[in-house]
Design a protein around this motif. Structure first.
Motif, short mmCIF file in Angstrom:
data_model
loop_
_atom_site.label_atom_id
_atom_site.label_comp_id
_atom_site.label_asym_id
_atom_site.label_seq_id
_atom_site.Cartn_x
_atom_site.Cartn_y
_atom_site.Cartn_z
N LEU A 84 -2.68 0.05 3.97
CA LEU A 84 -3.13 0.23 2.60
C LEU A 84 -2.57 -0.88 1.71
CD1 LEU A 84 -2.58 4.08 2.20
CD2 LEU A 84 -4.65 2.87 2.94
N ASP A 85 -3.35 -1.21 0.67
CA ASP A 85 -2.97 -2.24 -0.29
C ASP A 85 -2.75 -1.58 -1.64
OD1 ASP A 85 -2.65 -4.42 -1.93
OD2 ASP A 85 -4.55 -5.39 -1.42
N ARG A 86 -1.51 -1.60 -2.15
CA ARG A 86 -1.22 -0.94 -3.42
C ARG A 86 -1.97 -1.56 -4.58
NH1 ARG A 86 0.94 -0.62 -8.21
NH2 ARG A 86 0.91 -2.90 -8.20
N GLU A 87 -2.17 -2.90 -4.53
CA GLU A 87 -2.88 -3.57 -5.61
C GLU A 87 -4.36 -3.20 -5.62
OE1 GLU A 87 0.82 -4.72 -5.42
OE2 GLU A 87 -0.42 -5.35 -3.73
N GLU A 88 -4.86 -2.73 -4.49
CA GLU A 88 -6.25 -2.25 -4.42
C GLU A 88 -6.35 -0.81 -4.92
OE1 GLU A 88 -9.26 -0.96 -0.85
OE2 GLU A 88 -8.25 -2.90 -0.66
N GLN A 89 -5.43 0.06 -4.51
CA GLN A 89 -5.36 1.44 -4.98
C GLN A 89 -3.94 1.94 -4.76
OE1 GLN A 89 -8.61 3.92 -3.79
NE2 GLN A 89 -7.64 5.81 -4.46
N ASP A 118 5.13 0.26 -2.96
CA ASP A 118 4.91 -1.17 -3.18
C ASP A 118 5.79 -2.03 -2.28
OD1 ASP A 118 3.75 -3.37 -4.59
OD2 ASP A 118 5.62 -3.58 -5.71
N GLU A 119 5.18 -3.10 -1.80
CA GLU A 119 5.89 -4.15 -1.08
C GLU A 119 5.83 -5.42 -1.92
OE1 GLU A 119 5.83 -5.93 3.43
OE2 GLU A 119 3.94 -5.93 2.34
N ASN A 120 6.85 -6.23 -1.88
CA ASN A 120 6.86 -7.45 -2.67
C ASN A 120 5.97 -8.50 -2.01
OD1 ASN A 120 7.52 -9.28 -4.68
ND2 ASN A 120 9.41 -9.95 -3.68
N ASP A 121 4.66 -8.33 -2.21
CA ASP A 121 3.70 -9.23 -1.56
C ASP A 121 2.91 -10.05 -2.58
OD1 ASP A 121 2.29 -7.12 -2.61
OD2 ASP A 121 0.95 -6.88 -0.91
#
Length: 248
Positions: A84-89, A118-121
């Motif tokens: 999963l991508d936090r910046e997406e959802q 969240d990951e620092n990406d």
């Protein structure tokens, strides 16, 4: 006075009591999880007597859930099938029910909130690649003449988006190598006390600063980006006008 037969009738009729709504379950999924899938998240408290029913996973609107989540009917575990991508959802609102073939609900709906940790990406970004300002004699030390702006798409309020500003280099280094000071949290750029004194006696010239913004607060690690600040010293400006910005 209520007749005895009417009172007995009221007692014998089962009362329709509202069914308590299950408390929302909350579960966390690491962003960009790099392990094996499916990843089992949490076991739901399904009733044992409802073994003949089927588990239905849906969104918070009651529609069938489309996406990376599923239920294991044998174990009753909620699972995720991909990264999963936090910046997406950042969050997913789900509901789980136990239903008969005819649609009769045996248990639920059980609300489940899935939060993507969240990951620092994300790399911070300056609002401009080059900032420009005019400096005059009489510019006071410690009074900001420019505010640097930067952003980071990682989760607000966490170390991953906690930005710090720094001056990496100044060119030329004359008459003093530390003529400027930069407030690390606000990005406020000002002359240092030595810089203000030196500027009053310096020739007209352009100072170029290489500035950095870095995430993860005061920690040594983190992503960083750089920008340039050009400060032009003009001796013919009125001292009381201080510093002025150029149009970039």
């Amino acid at each position: 006075m209520v007749p005895a037969w009417l009172w007995l009738l009221c007692v014998s009729v089962p009362q329709a009591l509202p069914k308590a709504q299950p408390a929302e379950l909350s579960v966390e999924v690491p962003e960009n999880y790099g392990g094996n899938f499916p990843l089992y998240l949490t076991k739901l408290p399904l009733p044992r007597e409802g073994a003949e029913g089927q588990i239905v996973l849906s969104g918070d609107s009651g529609k069938a859930a489309e996406g990376p989540f599923a239920m294991d009917p044998d174990s009753g575990f909620l699972l995720v099938t991909r990264a999963l991508d936090r910046e997406e959802q950042a969050e997913y609102q789900l509901q789980v029910t136990l239903e008969m073939q005819d649609g009769h609900v045996l248990w639920g709906p059980q609300p489940v909130l899935v939060h993507v940790k969240d990951e620092n990406d994300q790399v911070p970004h300056f609002s401009q690649a080059i900032y420009r300002a005019r400096l005059s004699r009489g510019t006071r030390p410690g009074i900001p003449f420019l505010f640097l702006e930067a952003s980071d798409r990682d989760e607000p309020g966490t170390a991953n988006s906690d930005l710090r500003f720094h001056i990496l280099s100044q060119a030329p280094a004359q008459p003093s190598p530390d003529m400027f000071q930069l407030e690390p949290r606000l990005g406020a750029l000002a002359l240092s006390p030595r810089g203000s004194t030196s500027l009053d006696h310096a020739l007209e010239r352009t100072y170029q600063l290489l500035v950095q913004v870095k995430d993860m607060g005061d920690q040594a690690s983190g992503h960083q980006a750089t920008a340039t600040v050009e400060g032009r010293h003009r001796r013919d400006l009125w001292p009381g006008l201080g510093a002025r910005l150029w149009a970039c």
